[in-house]
Design a protein around this motif. Structure first.
Motif, PDB file in Angstrom:
ATOM      1  N   THR A 157       0.639  -1.243   0.045  1.00  0.00           N
ATOM      2  CA  THR A 157       0.059  -0.022  -0.015  1.00  0.00           C
ATOM      3  C   THR A 157       0.753   0.980   0.183  1.00  0.00           C
ATOM      4  O   THR A 157       1.673   1.524   0.655  1.00  0.00           O
ATOM      5  N   LEU A 158       0.273   2.232  -0.939  1.00  0.00           N
ATOM      6  CA  LEU A 158       0.683   3.595  -0.576  1.00  0.00           C
ATOM      7  C   LEU A 158      -0.347   4.589  -0.100  1.00  0.00           C
ATOM      8  O   LEU A 158      -1.402   4.316  -0.631  1.00  0.00           O
ATOM      9  N   MET A 159      -0.121   5.403   0.802  1.00  0.00           N
ATOM     10  CA  MET A 159      -0.883   6.370   1.343  1.00  0.00           C
ATOM     11  C   MET A 159      -0.267   7.825   1.169  1.00  0.00           C
ATOM     12  O   MET A 159       0.867   7.886   1.657  1.00  0.00           O
ATOM     13  N   THR A 160      -1.030   8.600   0.643  1.00  0.00           N
ATOM     14  CA  THR A 160      -0.631   9.908   0.410  1.00  0.00           C
ATOM     15  C   THR A 160      -0.950  10.751   1.617  1.00  0.00           C
ATOM     16  O   THR A 160      -2.061  10.533   2.057  1.00  0.00           O
ATOM     17  N   ASN A 161      -0.237  11.848   1.901  1.00  0.00           N
ATOM     18  CA  ASN A 161      -0.424  12.766   2.928  1.00  0.00           C
ATOM     19  C   ASN A 161       0.128  14.239   2.660  1.00  0.00           C
ATOM     20  O   ASN A 161       1.280  14.187   1.873  1.00  0.00           O
ATOM     21  N   GLU A 162      -0.653  15.095   3.060  1.00  0.00           N
ATOM     22  CA  GLU A 162      -0.377  16.440   2.837  1.00  0.00           C
ATOM     23  C   GLU A 162       0.855  16.845   3.833  1.00  0.00           C
ATOM     24  O   GLU A 162       0.904  16.556   4.959  1.00  0.00           O
ATOM     25  N   GLN A 163       1.991  17.529   3.279  1.00  0.00           N
ATOM     26  CA  GLN A 163       3.335  17.872   3.908  1.00  0.00           C
ATOM     27  C   GLN A 163       3.411  19.309   4.003  1.00  0.00           C
ATOM     28  O   GLN A 163       3.508  20.030   3.056  1.00  0.00           O
ATOM     29  N   GLY A 164       2.852  20.044   5.341  1.00  0.00           N
ATOM     30  CA  GLY A 164       2.904  21.382   5.072  1.00  0.00           C
ATOM     31  C   GLY A 164       4.255  22.117   5.049  1.00  0.00           C
ATOM     32  O   GLY A 164       4.364  23.206   4.538  1.00  0.00           O
ATOM     33  N   ALA A 165       5.055  21.578   5.818  1.00  0.00           N
ATOM     34  CA  ALA A 165       6.328  22.295   5.977  1.00  0.00           C
ATOM     35  C   ALA A 165       7.366  21.962   4.836  1.00  0.00           C
ATOM     36  O   ALA A 165       7.293  20.879   4.508  1.00  0.00           O
ATOM     37  N   ALA A 166       8.046  23.067   4.587  1.00  0.00           N
ATOM     38  CA  ALA A 166       9.286  22.781   3.594  1.00  0.00           C
ATOM     39  C   ALA A 166      10.207  21.812   4.096  1.00  0.00           C
ATOM     40  O   ALA A 166      10.648  21.147   3.241  1.00  0.00           O
ATOM     41  N   ILE A 167      10.585  21.848   5.374  1.00  0.00           N
ATOM     42  CA  ILE A 167      11.566  20.642   5.933  1.00  0.00           C
ATOM     43  C   ILE A 167      10.706  19.775   6.390  1.00  0.00           C
ATOM     44  O   ILE A 167       9.961  20.029   7.654  1.00  0.00           O
ATOM     45  N   PRO A 168      10.792  18.437   5.969  1.00  0.00           N
ATOM     46  CA  PRO A 168      10.045  17.370   6.515  1.00  0.00           C
ATOM     47  C   PRO A 168       9.914  17.161   7.990  1.00  0.00           C
ATOM     48  O   PRO A 168       8.977  16.943   8.625  1.00  0.00           O
ATOM     49  N   GLN A 169      11.323  17.274   8.516  1.00  0.00           N
ATOM     50  CA  GLN A 169      11.323  16.929  10.063  1.00  0.00           C
ATOM     51  C   GLN A 169      10.786  17.960  10.892  1.00  0.00           C
ATOM     52  O   GLN A 169      10.644  17.520  12.034  1.00  0.00           O
ATOM     53  N   SER A 170      10.249  19.014  10.443  1.00  0.00           N
ATOM     54  CA  SER A 170       9.628  20.143  11.328  1.00  0.00           C
ATOM     55  C   SER A 170       8.223  19.773  11.388  1.00  0.00           C
ATOM     56  O   SER A 170       7.182  20.568  12.153  1.00  0.00           O
TER      57      SER A 170
END
Length: 242
Positions: A157-170
């Motif tokens: 399975t692949l699940m998509t998700n919105e990433q709000g921050a430009a730097i993923p770790q934040s």
């Protein structure tokens, strides 16, 4: 020996060292327009077209016609044919959001999940999936339950998700920890347009290339270039996502 599921996407399987671990759940995160849905469409289509693996596409955001047009726009010309003959099952937002609770929607899907003919699944996206739940605890419980059901029935399975921050770790959510793999689609604006990158930060049971790699989206879909980019926005050796 770990069995892998190839995505069939140019360059992506190479940096995954062969593909995604079979029966796993991978989170694909990115900003709006980063290519998450395109990656999902290609993954399902390539399963049928290249590897004789049928797939299920769950879209909480698009209707059947929108998905067909999006697929055809990136060269997936036989999408409608594969849907018509049942090689690709599509549940669109009209069907999925017609239920008042997730348990009812899950009951609707279970028969297809338990059909051993289907090996791939895309859920697009978790942002809309989360609308079923009133609180974090309930959301976490059902996400774990749902992931377990998918694995038990042999769905990669692949699940998509919105990433709000430009730097993923934040901007790390619970989903990043509950899934087996994390793929980030990154984009940065430049004077000449948008530059795109892919970063595979985690894949359990698997050695992966954790550099950031350039990618592009054309009318043939996604291509990942295997020469690691000089671009860097995070410390690869100290990823907090495990």
């Amino acid at each position: 020996m770990i069995e892998l599921t190839e995505t069939g996407i140019d360059g992506l399987d190479a940096i995954l060292n062969g593909g995604i671990v079979k029966d796993s759940t991978t989170l694909v995160s990115g900003n709006p327009g980063a290519g998450k849905s395109i990656l999902g469409l290609q993954y399902i289509y390539n399963g049928v077209d290249m590897f004789d693996e049928k797939g299920i596409y769950l879209s909480f955001e698009e209707n059947q016609q929108d998905l067909r047009e999006a697929a055809e726009a990136i060269g997936l010309e036989q999408w409608s044919e594969y849907v018509e003959r049942g090689d690709i099952l599509v549940y669109d937002k009209k069907e999925l959001l017609s239920k008042n609770d997730f348990s009812s929607s899950l009951d609707m899907l279970l028969e297809d999940f338990t059909d051993s003919d289907y090996e791939r699944l895309v859920l697009d996206s978790l942002a809309m999936f989360n609308l079923f739940f009133d609180d974090e605890r309930e959301r976490r419980t059902y996400l774990l339950k749902f992931s377990d059901i998918l694995k038990e029935n042999g769905l990669t399975t692949l699940m998509t998700n919105e990433q709000g921050a430009a730097i993923p770790q934040s901007d790390i959510g619970l989903e990043n920890y509950l899934t087996d793999g994390n793929i980030y689609l990154l984009q940065t604006p430049t004077d000449s347009g948008v530059k795109r990158y892919v970063w595979v930060s985690k894949m359990r049971k698997q050695n992966i290339e954790t550099d950031i790699f350039p990618m592009e989206i054309t009318d043939s879909g996604i291509t990942v270039h295997e020469n690691a980019s000089e671009f860097s926005m995070m410390n690869h050796g100290d990823s907090p996502i495990q």
